[in-house]
Design an enzyme around this catalytic site. Structure first.
Site, short mmCIF file in Angstrom:
data_model
loop_
_atom_site.label_atom_id
_atom_site.label_comp_id
_atom_site.label_asym_id
_atom_site.label_seq_id
_atom_site.Cartn_x
_atom_site.Cartn_y
_atom_site.Cartn_z
N ASP A 83 34.93 60.77 7.54
CA ASP A 83 34.28 59.45 7.63
C ASP A 83 34.33 58.68 6.32
O ASP A 83 33.79 57.59 6.21
CB ASP A 83 32.83 59.59 8.09
CG ASP A 83 31.99 60.41 7.13
OD1 ASP A 83 32.52 60.83 6.08
OD2 ASP A 83 30.80 60.64 7.43
N GLY A 84 34.97 59.26 5.31
CA GLY A 84 35.13 58.56 4.04
C GLY A 84 34.16 59.01 2.96
O GLY A 84 34.33 58.67 1.79
N GLU A 85 33.11 59.75 3.34
CA GLU A 85 32.14 60.18 2.33
C GLU A 85 32.78 61.18 1.37
O GLU A 85 33.62 61.99 1.75
CB GLU A 85 30.92 60.80 3.00
CG GLU A 85 30.07 59.76 3.71
CD GLU A 85 28.78 60.34 4.28
OE1 GLU A 85 28.61 61.59 4.27
OE2 GLU A 85 27.95 59.55 4.76
N HIS A 138 29.38 47.28 -23.21
CA HIS A 138 29.53 45.83 -23.40
C HIS A 138 28.38 45.29 -24.26
O HIS A 138 28.59 44.48 -25.15
CB HIS A 138 29.57 45.15 -22.03
CG HIS A 138 29.76 43.67 -22.12
ND1 HIS A 138 30.85 43.09 -22.71
CD2 HIS A 138 28.98 42.65 -21.70
CE1 HIS A 138 30.75 41.78 -22.66
NE2 HIS A 138 29.61 41.49 -22.05
N ASP A 187 36.42 35.79 -27.98
CA ASP A 187 35.13 35.10 -27.85
C ASP A 187 34.20 35.63 -28.93
O ASP A 187 34.48 36.65 -29.57
CB ASP A 187 34.54 35.24 -26.44
CG ASP A 187 34.31 36.67 -26.03
OD1 ASP A 187 33.92 37.49 -26.89
OD2 ASP A 187 34.51 36.99 -24.84
N GLN A 201 27.00 43.41 -15.92
CA GLN A 201 25.91 42.69 -15.21
C GLN A 201 24.60 43.23 -15.78
O GLN A 201 23.86 43.96 -15.12
CB GLN A 201 26.02 42.92 -13.69
CG GLN A 201 24.95 42.23 -12.87
CD GLN A 201 25.16 40.72 -12.69
OE1 GLN A 201 26.24 40.21 -12.93
NE2 GLN A 201 24.11 40.02 -12.32
N ARG A 243 33.50 31.02 -19.34
CA ARG A 243 33.96 31.67 -18.10
C ARG A 243 33.51 30.84 -16.90
O ARG A 243 32.33 30.58 -16.72
CB ARG A 243 33.40 33.09 -18.01
CG ARG A 243 33.85 33.85 -16.77
CD ARG A 243 33.38 35.28 -16.76
NE ARG A 243 34.11 36.13 -17.69
CZ ARG A 243 35.34 36.58 -17.49
NH1 ARG A 243 35.99 36.26 -16.39
NH2 ARG A 243 35.91 37.36 -18.38
N ASP A 253 39.22 43.01 -28.05
CA ASP A 253 38.08 42.81 -27.15
C ASP A 253 37.54 44.17 -26.73
O ASP A 253 38.19 45.21 -26.95
CB ASP A 253 38.52 42.00 -25.92
CG ASP A 253 37.37 41.17 -25.32
OD1 ASP A 253 36.20 41.39 -25.71
OD2 ASP A 253 37.65 40.32 -24.46
N LYS A 273 34.89 31.09 -25.74
CA LYS A 273 35.31 31.27 -24.34
C LYS A 273 34.24 30.73 -23.40
O LYS A 273 33.05 30.95 -23.61
CB LYS A 273 35.54 32.75 -24.05
CG LYS A 273 35.91 33.02 -22.60
CD LYS A 273 36.32 34.47 -22.38
CE LYS A 273 35.13 35.38 -22.23
NZ LYS A 273 35.52 36.77 -21.99
#
Ligand code: R5P
Length: 285
Positions: free
Chosen positions: A33-35, A125, A163, A93, A189, A213, A187
């Site tokens: 099932d993809g798990e 980051h 940046d 994020q 975005r 970077d 920069k």
């Protein structure tokens, strides 16, 4: 024992060699099932006291696999679980940039925290993401290795941050290389793949340029900067980064833009992994 995530097998083996510790046998399986089912039978067979899981979380699957390996380590009865994130996915994020958005870095850090006694991550980051982890989290600095693959004969090199956020990285590569100057562009975005570069007035004519970077993801930032440099008659242009994610068509985008070489570390294993962060990680273990 050192336990490898599927995306970090070469790096984990290198860390094991650096530490003189055994590399656990690991199996990466998937149900119909993809798990996912990642297992580390080597931890049980080897009667390990400490499990060091080395896993770049470059995909959602890699995140789940890491949680499974942490759980397998606890199940095997080790005394300590250390989680090494050569690349921390979702780290960019690190804030809710629009109403209703999650702080994804915090969400994944919380999940990872439940299965580990310690976290080690390489040049995130923003270092502040370490505060999202509950157990102690430390940062390995990989920038000092980025000068190593560069040609020794760079002409009046400019170490350029695309940046303002990458100025410290560019300065580190500049000072490690030992000659040249540091400069930076601005920069803006507009979307995941649409960035606008506002160049400085640095004179790059006939000079070699190294753009530095932390991450090359879609290659949009770098290729825009390369375009500016080409139009201004720069000499050779090299791009270097800690995390060569090189998603989608980034590699060919940069090659078409006129880049002479793309260098990165093995936090994300691939064709641009020119230097290893294994010795630096081993120093933190
Ligand atoms: C963002 O500020 C980062 O430092 C990188 O500049 C960014 O992740 C690069 O992304 P892309 O290659 O997609 O332009």
């Amino acid at each position: 024992m050192i336990v490898s995530g599927a995306a970090s097998q070469t790096l984990a083996a290198h860390v094991a060699r650096e530490l003189g510790e055994p590399l656990a046998s690991v199996e990466y399986d998937r149900f119909p099932d993809g798990e996912l089912l990642a297992a580390a039978p080597g931890l049980v067979d080897g009667d390990a006291k400490r499990a060091v899981i080395v896993a770049a979380t470059t995909s959602s699957d890699a995140h789940v696999e890491l949680l499974q390996l942490q759980d397998a380590a606890r199940q095997a009865g080790v005394d300590e679980v250390v989680t090494v994130l050569p690349y921390m996915g979702y780290g960019r994020q690190d804030d809710a940039f629009d109403a209703g958005q999650p702080i994804s870095a915090r969400a994944v850090a919380r999940a990872i925290s439940t299965g580990t006694d310690r976290v080690v991550t390489v040049t995130p980051h923003e270092e502040a993401v370490c505060d999202f982890f509950e157990p102690p989290a430390t940062v390995v600095d990989a920038a000092h290795r980025l000068a190593e693959p560069l040609p020794a004969d760079l002409t009046e090199p400019v170490f350029l941050a695309p940046d303002a956020g990458a100025i410290d990285l560019a300065e580190t590569v500049h000072s490690t290389y030992g000659t040249g100057e540091t400069d930076y562009f601005e920069k803006t975005r507009h979307s995941g793949t649409n960035v606008e570069i506002t160049p400085s007035d640095v004179d790059v004519a006939d000079r070699d340029v190294v753009i530095v970077d932390d991450i090359i993801a879609t290659g949009s930032t770098m290729s825009e900067a390369v375009g500016v440099l080409e139009r201004r008659g720069a000499g050779r242009v090299f791009v270097t980064c800690v995390h060569p994610l090189l998603a989608r068509n980034a590699y060919s985008k940069l090659s078409r833009a006129g880049v002479d070489a793309i260098y990165g570390t093995d936090t994300i294993e691939g064709p641009a992994s020119a230097v290893s962060v294994a010795p630096a990680i081993a120093n933190h273990l």
